[in-house]
Scaffold this active site. Sequence first.
Site, PDB file in Angstrom:
ATOM      1  N   HIS A 175       9.886  35.534  -2.129  1.00  0.00           N
ATOM      2  CA  HIS A 175      10.941  36.430  -1.238  1.00  0.00           C
ATOM      3  C   HIS A 175      10.396  37.758  -0.710  1.00  0.00           C
ATOM      4  O   HIS A 175       9.199  37.611  -0.358  1.00  0.00           O
ATOM      5  CB  HIS A 175      10.476  37.498  -3.449  1.00  0.00           C
ATOM      6  CG  HIS A 175      12.191  38.401  -3.321  1.00  0.00           C
ATOM      7  ND1 HIS A 175      12.511  39.751  -2.272  1.00  0.00           N
ATOM      8  CD2 HIS A 175      13.526  37.501  -3.599  1.00  0.00           C
ATOM      9  CE1 HIS A 175      13.807  40.610  -2.764  1.00  0.00           C
ATOM     10  NE2 HIS A 175      13.888  39.240  -3.099  1.00  0.00           N
ATOM     11  N   ASP A 216      16.214  33.686  -9.815  1.00  0.00           N
ATOM     12  CA  ASP A 216      17.322  32.305  -9.245  1.00  0.00           C
ATOM     13  C   ASP A 216      15.998  31.230 -10.399  1.00  0.00           C
ATOM     14  O   ASP A 216      16.537  29.912 -10.799  1.00  0.00           O
ATOM     15  CB  ASP A 216      17.389  31.999  -8.362  1.00  0.00           C
ATOM     16  CG  ASP A 216      17.982  32.819  -7.723  1.00  0.00           C
ATOM     17  OD1 ASP A 216      19.520  33.186  -8.108  1.00  0.00           O
ATOM     18  OD2 ASP A 216      18.257  33.048  -6.484  1.00  0.00           O
TER      19      ASP A 216
END
Length: 438
Positions: free
Chosen positions: A316, A373
Amino acid sequence: METRILNIEGMNLEEKAFAKLILPNGEFLLPTITGTEGENAIDIRDLRKNSGYVTYDPGFGNTASCQSSITYISEDGILRYRGIAIEELAGKATFLEVAYLLLYGKLPSDTELKNFESSILRRMALHEDLKRQFDVYPRDAHPMAILASVVSSLAAFYTDEKIGDPESVYKNATRLIAKFPTIAAYSYKKSIGHPYIYPRQDLNYCENFLHMMFNHPSCSYEIIPEVVEALDLLFILHADHEQNCSTSTARLVRSSQSNIFACITSAICALWGPRHGGANEAVINMLNSIKNEGISPSDFVERVKKKQTRLMGFGHRVYKNYDPRAKIIKDACHRLLKRLNRQDQLLDIALELEEIALNDEYFIERKLYPNVDFYSGIMYQAIGIPTKAFTVMFAIGRLPGWLSQIIEFDSDPDNKIGRPRQIYQGPNKTNYIPILSR
Ligand code: CMC
């Protein structure tokens, strides 16, 4: 060397920290800004005007594009909406309550929430003319393509928005939240050749979505409360994430004063890619190929380390620790599968991949952890959502965030048309050569 102070009007100089910039044409003092959680920024608004220099920051990894009071996220794994921790909201609030919190900046009272819910539920049906738009797509059309174009078409049906008139903007925001699940469900119904199912005002938001997705005139679908709860949770976890790619896109498009449907259409398109919201679909495709091709998770991780592929659902831009949303989803995923009495081989593969990656120097060094996700697709799959529609689910969840950010942008006195600079690296002035002389 001359020292020039930039943009300090009205500031108490003694209280301010400055950044000193030494350039060939002078030294410049740049004021700083500190956020409520202590993040520091250098205010470069007058830099080019006073020094002739611009900043270069591909991917905007060091650039704050706005000041915002909606969502706070930090490297060490904190996520808060309007100051409230995601862990608290995920256990206690409903998705529409969170949507209200994001849009209006406060938790709703009981009456405010009821009014908000009913204003959404009564707008869930699509205009009958708009419904016909679904007929023109091929059956295997990607549902994100359908979502983007139908949302864009809403601008042709609802033309009453006036920028600078918050009431009309909120009305369209409500319309969008109401119609997104219906559009998503109709794109699925079209793909399987089933009739479109109308929303019902006696069902709540998530129940309605499941009803429109899975009900059929000849065999009714049983709405399981734990499935509704799981869906609501997934939407809450996706509801906002400050200035990510799709949100920044929505703000940028709004900066030209385009209507809200156009802004949301652009955000949907930005979300679609596998580096962003499309990662949930990519994770399931990755897990399926590991399973179907009989690759061992450790061999797959070796391929990732050789940079032959990426471990989708990992990493991320902001979080350099476990994504707090992934933690919540992982637990919820176990609960849902247990309730549905399901074993999922893909979950076993995901757990093994995570275990290997978190203990491997490649991932440790780069601070790569599972993101939102990594496990969400396994939950969507258990609910019955087709893989191609996973990113649409992300979009339904993220919509209140996009809308709140657009509304905040509208009321920001510093808002301007977004127009980045560039550093030109092309040829210097050259002449046109007629075609026969080339
Ligand atoms: N698998 C393997 N290596 C990775 C991964 C990954 N998933 N993510 C980053 N890296 C490596 C990358 O190769 C680079 O290594 P090196 O320094 O040797 O070149 C280093 O880590 C930094 O990566 P980056 O691409 O510069 O990082 P970024 O902040 O620009 O990108 C990201 C962030 C999310 C795009 C990236 O981590 C990624 O591509 N992840 C996989 C896709 C994904 O899961 N996306 C969902 C993000 S969360 C939800 C959302 O935003 O929608």
